[in-house]
Design a protein around this motif. Structure first.
Motif, PDB file in Angstrom:
ATOM      1  N   GLY A  48     -10.972 -17.309  -7.935  1.00 13.93           N
ATOM      2  CA  GLY A  48     -11.824 -16.348  -7.239  1.00 13.93           C
ATOM      3  C   GLY A  48     -11.495 -16.173  -5.770  1.00 13.93           C
ATOM      4  O   GLY A  48     -12.067 -15.309  -5.100  1.00 13.93           O
ATOM      5  N   THR A  56     -10.304 -12.692  -4.106  1.00 15.81           N
ATOM      6  CA  THR A  56     -11.242 -11.577  -3.886  1.00 15.81           C
ATOM      7  C   THR A  56     -11.925 -11.647  -2.532  1.00 15.81           C
ATOM      8  O   THR A  56     -12.700 -10.754  -2.195  1.00 15.81           O
ATOM      9  CB  THR A  56     -12.299 -11.590  -5.001  1.00 15.81           C
ATOM     10  OG1 THR A  56     -13.026 -12.819  -4.951  1.00 15.81           O
ATOM     11  CG2 THR A  56     -11.640 -11.452  -6.369  1.00 15.81           C
ATOM     12  N   VAL A  57     -11.657 -12.711  -1.765  1.00 15.97           N
ATOM     13  CA  VAL A  57     -12.270 -12.859  -0.449  1.00 15.97           C
ATOM     14  C   VAL A  57     -11.173 -13.005   0.599  1.00 15.97           C
ATOM     15  O   VAL A  57      -9.974 -13.011   0.270  1.00 15.97           O
ATOM     16  CB  VAL A  57     -13.227 -14.075  -0.413  1.00 15.97           C
ATOM     17  CG1 VAL A  57     -14.353 -13.903  -1.432  1.00 15.97           C
ATOM     18  CG2 VAL A  57     -12.477 -15.362  -0.690  1.00 15.97           C
ATOM     19  N   ASN A  79      -7.222 -13.120  -9.912  1.00 16.34           N
ATOM     20  CA  ASN A  79      -8.267 -13.250  -8.896  1.00 16.34           C
ATOM     21  C   ASN A  79      -8.206 -14.603  -8.197  1.00 16.34           C
ATOM     22  O   ASN A  79      -9.129 -14.984  -7.484  1.00 16.34           O
ATOM     23  CB  ASN A  79      -9.639 -13.063  -9.544  1.00 16.34           C
ATOM     24  CG  ASN A  79     -10.013 -14.221 -10.459  1.00 16.34           C
ATOM     25  OD1 ASN A  79      -9.127 -14.894 -10.975  1.00 16.34           O
ATOM     26  ND2 ASN A  79     -11.310 -14.433 -10.674  1.00 16.34           N
ATOM     27  N   SER A  80      -7.084 -15.340  -8.408  1.00 19.70           N
ATOM     28  CA  SER A  80      -6.960 -16.685  -7.851  1.00 19.70           C
ATOM     29  C   SER A  80      -5.850 -16.732  -6.811  1.00 19.70           C
ATOM     30  O   SER A  80      -4.945 -15.892  -6.796  1.00 19.70           O
ATOM     31  CB  SER A  80      -6.653 -17.704  -8.960  1.00 19.70           C
ATOM     32  OG  SER A  80      -7.648 -17.676  -9.953  1.00 19.70           O
TER      33      SER A  80
END
Length: 622
Positions: free
Chosen positions: A131, A134-135, A165-166
């Motif tokens: 994740g 995504t940031v 997404n990693s």
């Protein structure tokens, strides 16, 4: 049947069972209960004589005489033993025994390392931040870096990349990998969930060598090169700051990375005098061999690597100027029982070496030669007498003329029971057309194959010659040595070079050929023929590669057109020709004279005329 685990068994037998500390099960749920035994003791425990040590305190967690779900729950027994004698001495020293004061069988195996019962096989770990793609990447890296720096752990991610997404990257620090593992689902994203972090052992990351990577390697090498001493220090090359800044993993143990470094040395540091490749986990030196004819290396440091085979050291033989080699702290040293054997083996591979592993080598033991002795001048042709020399000269000239041109006409040069074999050394160029037919007994171990490759009979030999590649021998390179001369048998060796036709190209090959011939009234016949073909030396290539294939090299050996034979030799040839052809000696002489005493040509002409029925009947009247 009364047993150790019967409830009504005598207390002393129960106590003996408790001392075993073993968990007991009965198959198929037949046991009314299962036990896990705990042994708690203070100090050294012992079963004293006449003491109350047999008393056991039982704490039963659950009991179900019918079995069922609770039958598999454990019941814990704790045995308290007075410390009078040390019956647990086999457990080791007292401080270690006190560390085992209380243990549980069912807890055995807890507290293992984070990555299983075995340590990771490599020093690298691949980290996946689920994740995190995504940031903001800098926020993620700063959050991890702050937590690791608070634990005094250096955080240096290598090759940060996006995977779905990693975010993925590599770390080489065991402490950093352990701390990252503990941060799993600890750092919280701004939108709510906590970030999963996966850490797994990995091989060293693969770096694709594009121009930016090569520029980083070039920059790192430039800073490590000392022009004053002409030395290049690449020790721990993977830890160069240039690679850390660019998040690159450059490993000289990888073939592609080593080749890139060697190319830069080859093109930019041709005057290199000293090279340090220590602490780079090198396992072999095959790639390093390409520098042999490019730089004149005098000093090479290969310490603290993983070189295991002495054959890799032999690859350094081409570095003729190498006098200082450091192989300390490599596995190669463990193969030798003592240092003298190790030094002797390395010096055999590198005879010019003066210093090994930081220690000056003792001078080689030799023989004093106060005065120089002039060696005899080698002769190109060694024969016992002039007559034998003349006969062999004619034979060799005619033989190789036909071998290079019309091999089928060599049939008359061999006896009926002649034998032939071909030998090619191990390191011969395998592209040579001679290599597949080699009968090298070091490698041809099958008896049937050995027999097939040993050719018997002149017909088989001449047929085999048609399978060999075309050749053009260079008579100027010939040397002849008669090594055996007894009665009618003569053994001699011919050495020299020839050109092998290979895919419209010509390769210079070296050869030596041992003949054993019999001299009779019928002439010279070959009994044994052994041919050895090998790679030509650089000196031979330089000396004999100037002649073009179309040229007919001049030779000190007279050509058949100008051969002057004495009457005795001519008479022997006439007798032999008459015996083989069936003609009388008069017509045999005419046949040989028509072909200027060229025996093979005269024989071929005779066979053709006989097949055409053009020979007169009186030729066969004796």
């Amino acid at each position: 049947m009364e047993g150790y685990y019967d409830r009504d068994a005598p207390r002393e037998r129960q106590s003996g069972a408790l001392r075993t500390g073993v968990r007991v099960h009965r198959k198929h749920g037949a046991a009314p209960y299962a036990r896990v035994l705990h042994m708690d003791r203070e100090g050294d425990a012992q079963m004293g004589e006449g003491s109350a040590s047999g008393a056991a305190t039982q704490r039963v967690a659950s009991f179900n005489p019918r079995g069922g779900q609770q039958a598999h729950r454990s019941r814990s027994l704790s045995v308290a033993l007075p410390a009078e004698k040390n019956v647990f001495s086999r457990l080791g020293p007292k401080n270690l025994r006190m560390a085992r004061e209380s243990f549980s069988v069912r807890n055995r195996g807890r507290g293992r390392p984070l990555y299983g019962s075995r340590p990771p096989v490599t020093a690298w770990f691949k980290v996946r931040l689920v994740g995190a793609a995504t940031v903001d990447r800098s926020w993620v890296m700063n959050a991890i870096g702050d937590r690791l720096s608070a634990e005094n752990v250096t955080f240096q991610p290598i090759q940060v990349a996006v995977d779905g997404n990693s975010l993925t990257f590599f770390v080489k620090d065991q402490a950093a990998a352990d701390k990252l593992k503990m941060l799993n689902k600890v750092i919280q994203f701004s939108h709510g969930p906590k970030m999963p972090i996966g850490v797994n052992p990995s091989q060293a990351p693969v770096v694709h060598l594009d121009e930016s990577v090569k520029d980083a390697i070039r920059t790192a090498m430039g800073k490590r090169y000392d022009a004053a001493t002409r030395s290049l220090t690449l020790s721990l090359f993977n830890e160069a700051p240039e690679f850390k800044i660019a998040s690159l993993s450059i490993q000289l143990s990888r073939t592609s990375h080593m080749k890139a470094v060697l190319e830069l040395i080859e093109t930019n540091i041709k005057d290199l005098h000293s090279l340090d490749l220590s602490k780079n986990r090198l396992t072999q030196l095959m790639d390093f061999f390409r520098l042999a004819d490019k730089v004149q290396l005098h000093q090479l440091n290969l310490s603290d690597n993983a070189i295991r085979n002495i054959r890799d050291v032999e690859l350094l033989r081409s570095f003729t100027h190498l006098v200082d080699l450091d192989l300390s702290r490599n596995p190669i040293r463990d193969a030798y029982r003592d240092t003298p054997a190790y030094i002797e083996d390395v010096r055999k591979k590198l005879p010019n070496l003066l210093r090994l592993d930081g220690v000056d080598l003792p001078k080689k033991i030799g023989f004093d030669a106060p005065t120089r002795v002039q060696l005899p001048v080698p002769t190109q042709f060694h024969a016992p007498n002039e007559q034998a020399k003349q006969q062999l000269t004619t034979f060799i000239q005619q033989y190789y003329t036909y071998f290079d041109g019309r091999r089928s006409e060599l049939l008359g040069a061999y006896s009926d029971d002649a034998q032939f074999s071909l030998f090619v050394p191990k390191f011969q160029d395998k592209s040579s057309g001679f290599f597949p037919h080699s009968r090298n007994l070091n490698f041809v171990v099958d008896s049937a194959t050995r027999n097939v490759k040993l050719l018997l009979g002149r017909t088989s030999i001449v047929e085999f010659f048609s399978k060999l590649p075309a050749t053009a021998h260079v008579p100027e390179s010939f040397t002849v040595d008669v090594f055996f001369n007894e009665n009618a048998l003569v053994g001699f060796m011919v050495t020299g070079v020839f050109r092998e036709e290979q895919n419209k190209h010509q390769r210079i090959r070296s050869f030596s050929r041992n003949f054993v011939v019999v001299i009779s009234d019928e002439g010279l016949r070959i009994l044994s023929d052994t041919l050895t073909v090998s790679q030509a030396s650089p000196e031979q290539v330089n000396q004999f590669s100037q002649n073009t294939p179309s040229e007919k090299p001049s030779s000190s050996v007279a050509t058949p057109a100008t051969t002057v034979l004495d009457e005795q030799t001519k008479l022997a040839m006439i007798v032999s020709f008459a015996s083989q052809s069936g003609m009388n000696e008069h017509y045999s002489r005419l046949a040989l004279e028509d072909w200027n005493w060229d025996y093979p040509k005269a024989g071929a002409a005779f066979l053709q005329l006989k097949s055409e029925n053009k020979l007169p009947p009186e030729a066969f009247v004796k």
